[in-house]
Write a protein that holds these residues in place. Structure first.
Motif, mmCIF file in Angstrom:
data_model
loop_
_atom_site.group_PDB
_atom_site.id
_atom_site.type_symbol
_atom_site.label_atom_id
_atom_site.label_comp_id
_atom_site.label_asym_id
_atom_site.label_seq_id
_atom_site.Cartn_x
_atom_site.Cartn_y
_atom_site.Cartn_z
ATOM 1 N N TYR A 256 38.434 83.630 53.998
ATOM 2 C CA TYR A 256 39.412 85.426 52.951
ATOM 3 C C TYR A 256 38.988 86.417 52.894
ATOM 4 O O TYR A 256 39.842 87.040 52.099
ATOM 5 N N ASP A 257 38.186 86.426 53.527
ATOM 6 C CA ASP A 257 36.751 88.032 52.793
ATOM 7 C C ASP A 257 38.571 88.623 53.324
ATOM 8 O O ASP A 257 38.633 90.044 52.702
ATOM 9 N N PRO A 258 38.741 88.574 54.768
ATOM 10 C CA PRO A 258 39.502 90.127 54.765
ATOM 11 C C PRO A 258 41.294 90.329 53.501
ATOM 12 O O PRO A 258 40.998 91.633 53.971
ATOM 13 N N LEU A 259 41.168 89.568 53.453
ATOM 14 C CA LEU A 259 42.151 89.609 52.401
ATOM 15 C C LEU A 259 41.941 89.988 50.824
ATOM 16 O O LEU A 259 42.028 90.661 50.274
ATOM 17 N N PHE A 260 40.031 89.671 50.263
ATOM 18 C CA PHE A 260 39.760 89.559 49.137
ATOM 19 C C PHE A 260 39.447 91.073 48.381
ATOM 20 O O PHE A 260 38.103 91.666 49.680
ATOM 21 N N LEU A 261 39.946 92.225 47.941
ATOM 22 C CA LEU A 261 39.562 93.426 47.181
ATOM 23 C C LEU A 261 38.553 92.982 46.142
ATOM 24 O O LEU A 261 38.830 92.609 45.366
ATOM 25 N N ASP A 262 37.150 93.515 46.757
ATOM 26 C CA ASP A 262 36.311 93.918 45.571
ATOM 27 C C ASP A 262 36.453 94.879 44.929
ATOM 28 O O ASP A 262 36.344 96.416 44.773
#
Length: 212
Positions: free
Chosen positions: A167-173
């Motif tokens: 899910y890295d491409p969707l997870f906003l830091d």
């Protein structure tokens, strides 16, 4: 020269093995990956902690050496904490598209489930639980160690970035304003759920001193 104690990391991902090899060597461990012929371990737990312990115990008992396992996933508040422990298999009930990976299908389902949800309500977190388990056959067996870490953020409207996985491409830091897939490996490890869990595992080992 001191002989290191073999420790099996319950994964065949060599990247994870490289990340753990150096820090755990300080505590007398030689980190190795799961043997290719080791059978699949059913993840029957309902929490990340249960699944991490299930995997680590299965490996430690079968191979007679200490084992580390982790279980992780993403929790989305607008979905009541889903997909949670089912993150890796979230989209099993969705039809596949030609050439689409499981990660892409999981992300597509997550975006569909959040359609119409405003940005301020798309809060989420990655969570990781890591367990170090020793074989029950060991004399003076040390207590198992179970630690966890979380990475708070939110879900973007569309995927962005080519690094990372899942899910890295969707997870906003929130600290950087970038997705997990837009961060470098070093940046991600410094703030991620898995990086925090690993840091806590090392802290616990530090408190015990060198086990050798």
């Amino acid at each position: 020269m001191t002989l290191l104690e073999t420790l099996i990391l319950a994964t065949r991902n060599q990247g994870k093995v490289r990340e753990l090899r150096e820090p755990l060597a300080r505590f007398g461990f030689d980190v190795k990956s799961l043997p290719d012929d080791f059978p699949e371990i059913p993840e029957t737990g309902t929490t990340f902690e249960e699944n991490a312990l299930i995997k680590a115990r299965a490996v430690a008992e079968a191979l007679g050496v200490p084992a580390v396992a982790d279980d992780s996933g993403i929790e989305v508040d607008a979905l009541g904490g889903a997909p949670g422990v089912y993150s890796a298999r979230y989209s099993l009930d969705w039809p596949e598209r030609e050439g689409e990976s499981t990660d892409d299908r999981n992300n597509r389902k997550l975006l569909a489930e959040l359609e119409g949800v405003s940005a301020e309500k798309r809060t989420a977190r990655f969570r990781c639980c890591m367990a170090l388990v020793y074989p029950s056959s060991w004399e003076n067996r040390p207590e198992d160690i179970v630690v966890s870490g979380a990475w708070e953020g939110s879900i973007a409207d569309a995927p962005s970035g080519s690094n990372g996985f899942g899910y890295d491409p969707l997870f906003l830091d929130p600290a950087s304003g970038r997705t997990g897939a837009e961060l470098s490996r070093e940046e991600k490890m410094a703030r991620s759920h898995r990086g925090k869990a690993l840091a806590r595992l090392l802290e616990e080992l530090e408190k015990r001193g060198n086990l050798r």
